[in-house]
Scaffold this active site. Structure first.
Site, PDB file in Angstrom:
ATOM      1  N   ASP A 207       0.822  -1.212   0.000  1.00 12.54           N
ATOM      2  CA  ASP A 207       0.000   0.000   0.000  1.00 12.54           C
ATOM      3  C   ASP A 207       0.860   1.268   0.000  1.00 12.54           C
ATOM      4  O   ASP A 207       0.713   2.117   0.868  1.00 12.54           O
ATOM      5  CB  ASP A 207      -0.910  -0.067   1.249  1.00 12.54           C
ATOM      6  CG  ASP A 207      -1.852   1.107   1.349  1.00 12.54           C
ATOM      7  OD1 ASP A 207      -2.338   1.569   0.303  1.00 12.54           O
ATOM      8  OD2 ASP A 207      -2.090   1.573   2.487  1.00 12.54           O
ATOM      9  N   GLU A 451       3.396  -8.264   7.088  1.00 17.25           N
ATOM     10  CA  GLU A 451       2.154  -8.917   6.678  1.00 17.25           C
ATOM     11  C   GLU A 451       2.331  -9.920   5.541  1.00 17.25           C
ATOM     12  O   GLU A 451       1.633  -9.850   4.530  1.00 17.25           O
ATOM     13  CB  GLU A 451       1.096  -7.872   6.313  1.00 17.25           C
ATOM     14  CG  GLU A 451       0.724  -6.980   7.478  1.00 17.25           C
ATOM     15  CD  GLU A 451      -0.452  -6.043   7.195  1.00 17.25           C
ATOM     16  OE1 GLU A 451      -0.892  -5.980   6.033  1.00 17.25           O
ATOM     17  OE2 GLU A 451      -0.920  -5.391   8.137  1.00 17.25           O
ATOM     18  N   TYR A 504      -6.772  -3.383  12.481  1.00 20.34           N
ATOM     19  CA  TYR A 504      -7.533  -2.179  12.116  1.00 20.34           C
ATOM     20  C   TYR A 504      -8.991  -2.333  12.516  1.00 20.34           C
ATOM     21  O   TYR A 504      -9.880  -2.281  11.675  1.00 20.34           O
ATOM     22  CB  TYR A 504      -7.371  -1.919  10.610  1.00 20.34           C
ATOM     23  CG  TYR A 504      -5.998  -1.357  10.283  1.00 20.34           C
ATOM     24  CD1 TYR A 504      -5.761   0.005  10.332  1.00 20.34           C
ATOM     25  CD2 TYR A 504      -4.939  -2.204   9.983  1.00 20.34           C
ATOM     26  CE1 TYR A 504      -4.500   0.527  10.075  1.00 20.34           C
ATOM     27  CE2 TYR A 504      -3.671  -1.695   9.723  1.00 20.34           C
ATOM     28  CZ  TYR A 504      -3.459  -0.329   9.775  1.00 20.34           C
ATOM     29  OH  TYR A 504      -2.205   0.185   9.522  1.00 20.34           O
ATOM     30  N   GLU A 540       0.790  -1.694  14.193  1.00 25.13           N
ATOM     31  CA  GLU A 540      -0.007  -0.764  13.373  1.00 25.13           C
ATOM     32  C   GLU A 540      -1.418  -0.703  13.935  1.00 25.13           C
ATOM     33  O   GLU A 540      -1.961  -1.729  14.360  1.00 25.13           O
ATOM     34  CB  GLU A 540      -0.130  -1.234  11.912  1.00 25.13           C
ATOM     35  CG  GLU A 540       1.097  -1.062  11.078  1.00 25.13           C
ATOM     36  CD  GLU A 540       0.887  -1.460   9.616  1.00 25.13           C
ATOM     37  OE1 GLU A 540      -0.258  -1.374   9.103  1.00 25.13           O
ATOM     38  OE2 GLU A 540       1.879  -1.867   8.986  1.00 25.13           O
TER      39      GLU A 540
HETATM   40  C1  GCB Z   1      -1.367  -2.370   6.698  1.00 24.42           C
HETATM   41  C2  GCB Z   1      -0.076  -2.296   5.973  1.00 24.42           C
HETATM   42  C3  GCB Z   1       0.281  -0.881   5.556  1.00 24.42           C
HETATM   43  C4  GCB Z   1      -0.959  -0.178   5.019  1.00 24.42           C
HETATM   44  C5  GCB Z   1      -1.991  -0.098   6.132  1.00 24.42           C
HETATM   45  C6  GCB Z   1      -3.314   0.545   5.668  1.00 24.42           C
HETATM   46  O1  GCB Z   1      -1.663  -3.305   7.368  1.00 24.42           O
HETATM   47  O2  GCB Z   1       0.986  -2.875   6.686  1.00 24.42           O
HETATM   48  O3  GCB Z   1       1.284  -0.944   4.585  1.00 24.42           O
HETATM   49  O4  GCB Z   1      -0.699   1.075   4.492  1.00 24.42           O
HETATM   50  O5  GCB Z   1      -2.296  -1.392   6.576  1.00 24.42           O
HETATM   51  O6  GCB Z   1      -3.487   1.732   5.825  1.00 24.42           O
HETATM   52  O7  GCB Z   1      -4.134  -0.182   5.115  1.00 24.42           O
END
Ligand code: GCB
Length: 651
Positions: A207, A451, A504, A540
């Site tokens: 991403d 990941e 997330y 994250e």
């Molecule tokens: C993740 C990735 C990261 C992305 C982020 C997102 O898990 O490791 O590279 O930018 O999520 O914002 O989706």
């Protein structure tokens, strides 16, 4: 690895260095010294993208043989920068294939006439595959962006009176394939009712925008023909003495002497030694502490190495000075220890990305980012998702900011990416990362991937091998990879020293349901800890936020939603950080560019700062939190002062 073993490894790490897998060839940062000069080649280079159908016209017409301007039109291209956002030509932004860079250089006469001088061409990074010609002669190839490579070009420049003129041509290909790191695939779209003949796209599985080109400095430097090729330093602490173990490799002579002097920050000699390896003992040593953890952080000694080699017609000397921080790193079942004291990572994930320079190295941006990190009270970051410029790590050493150093093992999403060739390549990349970054006290852990599809059996074997290789290369630091798999399915977690988790909640699922975060995050931590009894970092978490969007009660994409989501995470992090959670790294420090897609609005907007480095509301929330944690976790205990605001609530 069994827990007991992991702990023993952590304590014995520095002593085990002697058993580390030896790497051939050093990659010391090119520093000036009485025996070494530097000539930076930053500035405008001539540039051309090869738009021919097969992208191979440059090779067919041998563009490297003559000045680039003679084979067609060229553009001015700044180095360092990514080429993508510099021109007004949209085709260049999305270009996949070979681009050509060229620079003409005049060398000092001494470099070309003095045969006891060695001239080296060093490229800080060329993403992703590079071929280098000097005066039309094929000199060097390198695979992989984000890491330096170099060649001794003495015999090309020391060939006669005309040799002070040098033409450097670099062809760079940004194509990502199933065996590159990061991997990618090229997809040909063959439906001629929709696409022109030969149409293809580059698919990536990460991403961030695949910026490319000469994104770090290119330079020439000199050494004598007998020279210090590499230095490896590990440090330990015994009672109140600091231990500095060194290993030095010399090239160009077998008949030499080495003198090693360790100086403190006031330039006073504190220890000395001789020979290619040894241990220096520093009674009453000042340790390298992360800033905020200790009131006297980031203390650096200088290791001065002097080589005297017997050469004909006379002796030759080489000097190299390496900054050294004395510190230890260890991992227990529930703690991450620096200098024997529990360390809590309260920091960020970053990207090397801002504005039109793409990923091009930029001093103003670097200093601004470090000022913002200190404003925020962030004591750590992960180099998501590739090794950053060497100058970044030097700043971390000097400022006392702790780094989880990640290689470009990102986007390992498809089963076919876990093949033997990729594994070999991944191990080679880890060698290059360790070789480059091993001497930075700020680097406390290696991350071999972000990941990967770690629920796959093949990924389990692959990660086991890469982690074992990294540990063999550097027994003094813990190793991890960052996972977003389920605790019960992850096949790589048994091999890491610290579990790093990305999640997330209320963003990629249960959209808008902030009330679920506490339950889901608690379950996440408890299931992982019950399974592995290893320290955990929330590596994250975050929410996409368009600066200036406001809504109360909070709705997704507003500044209020980002703040509320963070607050929900923080409730659980506060419960668990007193147990086995050893860190939290927000996604992300700043907004950054991605490929275009219906889920990205001019890039990823999960930054707590905008791409222009202005704070969103969440930055203030995080700042308050990080300074509060800093005040709770200092050693020896005292109140930390906010670095920017005299009248901050935390002074
Ligand atoms: C993740 C990735 C990261 C992305 C982020 C997102 O898990 O490791 O590279 O930018 O999520 O914002 O989706």
């Amino acid at each position: 690895m069994a827990r007991g073993l992991a702990v023993a490894w952590a304590v014995l790490g520095p002593l085990l260095w002697g058993c580390a897998l030896a790497l051939q060839g050093g990659m010391l940062y090119p520093r000036e010294s009485p025996s070494r000069e530097r000539k930076e080649l930053d500035g405008l280079w001539s540039f051309r993208a090869d738009f021919s159908d097969n992208r191979r016209r440059g090779f067919e017409e041998q563009w490297y043989r003559r000045p680039l301007r003679e084979s067609g039109p060229t553009l001015d291209m700044p180095v360092p920068s990514s080429f993508n956002d510099i021109s007004q030509d949209w085709r260049l932004r999305h270009f996949v294939g070979w681009v050509w860079y060229e620079r003409e250089v005049i060398l000092p006469e001494r470099w070309t006439q003095d045969l006891s001088t060695r001239v080296v061409l060093r490229i800080g990074s060329a993403h992703a595959y590079a071929i280098v010609w000097v005066n039309g002669v094929d000199t060097l190839e390198h695979e992989g962006g984000y890491l330096p490579f170099e060649a001794d070009i003495s015999n090309l420049v020391q060939v006669g009176p005309l040799s002070s003129q040098l033409r450097i041509t670099i062809a760079i290909n940004n194509t990502l394939t199933p065996t590159t790191l990061p991997p990618g695939t090229i997809q040909y779209l063959t439906d001629t009712s929709k696409y022109p003949k030969g149409y293809f796209v580059q698919n990536t599985y990460f991403d961030f925008f695949n910026y490319a080109g000469l994104q770090r400095s290119v330079l020439l430097y000199t050494t004598p023909t007998a020279y210090i090729d590499d230095i490896t330093v590990t440090t330990g602490v015994e009672h109140d003495s600091g231990l500095v173990n060194y290993q030095i490799s010399v090239k160009g002579s077998n008949l030499f002497e080495l003198e090693v002097r360790l100086l403190d920050a006031e330039n006073k000699l504190v220890a000395n030694g001789t020979g290619t390896q040894g241990q220096l003992k520093v009674p009453g040593a000042r340790l390298w502490w992360p800033y905020l953890m200790h009131e006297r952080p980031a203390y650096l000694y200088s290791l001065e190495v002097r080589l005297t080699a017997q050469m004909s017609p006379g002796p030759v000397s080489d000097f190299y000075t390496l900054p050294v921080g004395i510190r230890t790193v260890a991992v227990t079942e529930s703690q991450f220890l620096i200098n024997g004291k529990p360390f809590y990572f309260h920091g960020v994930n970053k990207h090397e990305d801002a504005d039109i320079r793409g990923k091009g190295f930029d001093w103003p941006l670097l200093v601004k980012d470090f000022n913002l990190l200190r404003w925020l009270g962030a004591n750590a970051f992960r180099t998501s998702h590739y090794p950053y410029a060497e100058e970044v790590l030097q700043m971390c050493d000097r400022y006392g900011i702790v780094v989880i150093d990640e290689c470009p093992g990102v986007g390992l999403a498809l089963p076919q990416f876990f093949n033997n060739m990729s594994l070999q390549n991944h191990m080679r990349v880890m060698e290059e990362v360790v070789r480059r970054d091993k001497n930075h006290p700020a680097v406390v852990m290696w991350s071999v991937a972000n990941e990967p599809a770690s629920h796959l059996e093949s990924a389990g074997y692959y990660l086991k091998m890469v982690i074992a290789h990294t540990k063999a290369l550097d027994p003094s630091r813990p190793v991890t990879f960052v996972t977003n798999s389920n605790y019960a399915a992850d096949k790589g977690a048994p091999y890491v020293d610290v579990i790093c988790l990305n999640s997330y909640y209320s963003w990629y699922h249960d959209y808008g349901h902030l009330e679920l975060i506490q339950q889901q995050l608690t379950t996440q931590f408890e299931s992982w800890y019950k399974t592995y009894q290893k320290p955990i970092i929330q590596s994250e978490y975050g929410a996409e936020t368009i600066v200036g969007f406001h809504q109360d009660p909070p709705l997704m994409f507003t500044e209020e939603y980002q703040k509320s989501l963070l607050e929900q995470y923080h409730v659980v992090l506060d419960q668990k950080r007193r147990k086995y959670v050893v860190g939290e790294l927000i996604w992300n420090f700043a907004d950054f560019m991605t490929e275009q897609s219906p889920t990205r609005v001019l890039g990823n907007k999960k930054g707590v700062f905008t791409r222009q480095r202005q704070p969103k509301s969440a930055a203030f929330l995080l700042r308050e939190r990080y300074w509060k944690i800093a005040n709770e976790t200092r050693y020896p205990y005292s109140i930390a002062k906010s670095q920017c605001l005299e009248n901050s609530p935390f002074t």
